[in-house]
Design a protein around this motif. Structure first.
Motif, PDB file in Angstrom:
ATOM      1  N   THR A 185     -27.580  26.578 -28.978  1.00  0.00           N
ATOM      2  CA  THR A 185     -27.735  25.836 -27.723  1.00  0.00           C
ATOM      3  C   THR A 185     -27.925  24.370 -28.075  1.00  0.00           C
ATOM      4  O   THR A 185     -28.803  24.025 -28.867  1.00  0.00           O
ATOM      5  N   MET A 186     -27.123  23.515 -27.479  1.00  0.00           N
ATOM      6  CA  MET A 186     -27.136  22.111 -27.845  1.00  0.00           C
ATOM      7  C   MET A 186     -28.514  21.483 -27.671  1.00  0.00           C
ATOM      8  O   MET A 186     -28.971  20.712 -28.514  1.00  0.00           O
ATOM      9  N   GLN A 187     -29.207  21.834 -26.569  1.00  0.00           N
ATOM     10  CA  GLN A 187     -30.521  21.226 -26.335  1.00  0.00           C
ATOM     11  C   GLN A 187     -31.516  21.576 -27.434  1.00  0.00           C
ATOM     12  O   GLN A 187     -32.451  20.821 -27.698  1.00  0.00           O
ATOM     13  N   ALA A 188     -31.340  22.735 -28.067  1.00  0.00           N
ATOM     14  CA  ALA A 188     -32.305  23.176 -29.083  1.00  0.00           C
ATOM     15  C   ALA A 188     -32.036  22.553 -30.452  1.00  0.00           C
ATOM     16  O   ALA A 188     -32.963  22.443 -31.268  1.00  0.00           O
ATOM     17  N   ILE A 189     -30.803  22.147 -30.734  1.00  0.00           N
ATOM     18  CA  ILE A 189     -30.473  21.668 -32.080  1.00  0.00           C
ATOM     19  C   ILE A 189     -30.262  20.163 -32.128  1.00  0.00           C
ATOM     20  O   ILE A 189     -29.926  19.626 -33.172  1.00  0.00           O
TER      21      ILE A 189
END
Length: 414
Positions: free
Chosen positions: A209-213
């Motif tokens: 997930t982009m927000q997490a990485i």
């Protein structure tokens, strides 16, 4: 060579080894011609290409006087049971008269393990993944890297039920990494990193997930400058990392850490600006400053700290004369026992902020005094009022009793 393996057993071993060798046919491009790969701990069979099955052959190991223990020859093929890493080498088969028939280089290793994979996005348009092998295979290895978008729009679902599948592009100059370009910040992806060698393959699926990485690169262009006639202040400025797109919808916030060079503990300040003024620096001492960045909405992780920048605040003109009399030993004591507070100097009462704090404290104290007086006054008034009502009721009762005695009785009226 005379083999100690019985006839039937030797046939079974040969057949099993032949099947194993057949199943490990070397893919094209894995190595030069004449190289054969085998798995450590299994039976490996080397075929003498060009020899007639009915004619006996002799096997030799280049650079060794003896063949590996337990090896046997069957119909021109060499069987190496329970091969170990030490079994690897170059082997040659010869005819009865010593003529060379075939040469093969044997390389032994292990099947691939499941790779370790991690991903990071330095901006909201691209993300990269890196991996390391979990098993040392001792064999040439390749990686197949692909991705699939998990969260699909209605149009994407109609076009492809499995979602868009594309390659995670590998950069030859950065082995062990791949990049997905033009990714969507609010989308999720599934990465497939497959490790392949001549013996087989193994893969790992990783949901991203982009927000997490998201993890920006460190800010750039850090500059620290003293402020003239301000002995406890430093002006710090920096720029966005060049890898972060300059878009109004995705901003960064920053974390500034600083300390005198002779101290070990850091002071930390957070800001959304591209500059900050340090107001509690130590006059005359060199300071080291670093800055890091994070997504403005707190997604992902802080970046690594930037490269250090150093500066020394301007000297305090008022205390210059007294500072000249300070011995070197006092500065060494300061270095050995740094203050836990960010500012151990006496408070400068001319500071407007400190004056404001004093005024606010006095105002709060006066408010509590006035409130206490008001409460006490109210209680006294209520007490006086209550007792006044009791006295009025007693006086009215006596007047009524006296009036009743003065009235004529019924017998007197008759």
């Amino acid at each position: 060579m005379r083999s100690s393996i019985p006839g039937l057993g030797r046939v079974m071993v040969f057949l099993a080894a032949a099947l194993a060798s057949a199943s490990l046919t070397v893919p094209e491009g894995w190595g030069e011609e004449g190289v054969q790969y085998g798995e450590v701990g299994t039976d490996v069979t080397l075929l003498c290409t060009g020899a007639h099955a009915s004619l006996p052959v002799q096997w030799r190991r280049v650079g060794a006087t003896a063949m590996p223990e337990g090896s046997a020859t069957w119909q021109g093929a060499l069987v190496l049971p329970h091969a170990s890493l030490a079994t690897a080498g170059t082997y040659s088969c010869h005819s009865e008269d010593g003529g060379l028939l075939h040469t093969v280089s044997l390389r032994l290793g292990y099947l691939p393990g499941v790779p370790f994979v991690s991903c990071r996005a330095s901006d909201y348009e691209n993300f990269s993944c890196s991996w390391t092998s979990s098993v040392e295979t001792f064999l040439p290895t390749r990686y197949i890297t692909t991705y699939r978008k998990k969260s699909l729009t209605g149009e994407e679902k109609r076009r492809n039920k499995n979602g868009h599948v594309g390659p995670c592009l590998q950069d030859p100059s950065r082995p062990g990494t791949c990049t997905v370009h033009r990714s969507e910040f609010w989308s999720s992806y599934r990465l497939n990193i497959t490790e392949v060698n001549p013996l087989g393959s193994s893969f790992r699926l990783l949901d991203v997930t982009m927000q997490a990485i998201i993890k920006p690169d460190p800010p750039e262009g850090l500059v620290v400058e003293p402020i003239p006639q301000a002995p406890r202040r430093l002006h710090v400025s920096w720029k966005y990392p060049s890898s972060w797109p300059k878009e109004p919808h995705f901003q960064l916030r920053f974390r500034l850490q600083y300390r005198p060079v002779i101290h070990c503990s850091w002071s930390v300040v957070e800001t959304v600006n591209l500059s900050e003024v340090i107001t509690d620096a130590f006059a005359g001492l060199e300071h080291v400053v670093q800055v890091s960045a994070k997504d403005f909405l707190d997604a992902g992780n802080w970046s690594e700290w930037s490269a250090e920048a150093r500066a020394t605040p301007a000297a305090d003109l008022v205390t210059t004369a007294s500072e000249e009399t300070t011995t070197d030993g006092s500065q060494e004591s300061l270095a050995e026992e740094p203050s836990q507070a960010p500012n151990p100097e006496p408070i400068n009462h001319s500071d407007p902020l400190e004056k404001m704090a004093v005024l606010v404290s006095l105002g709060v104290f006066a408010f509590f005094i006035l409130a206490s007086v008001l409460v006490i006054t109210t209680l006294i008034w209520l007490w006086v009022r209550k007792h006044g009502k009791d006295k009025t009721k007693s006086h009215n009762f006596l007047v009524a009793a006296t009036h009743l005695k003065a009235l004529p009785s019924e017998s007197g009226c008759k």
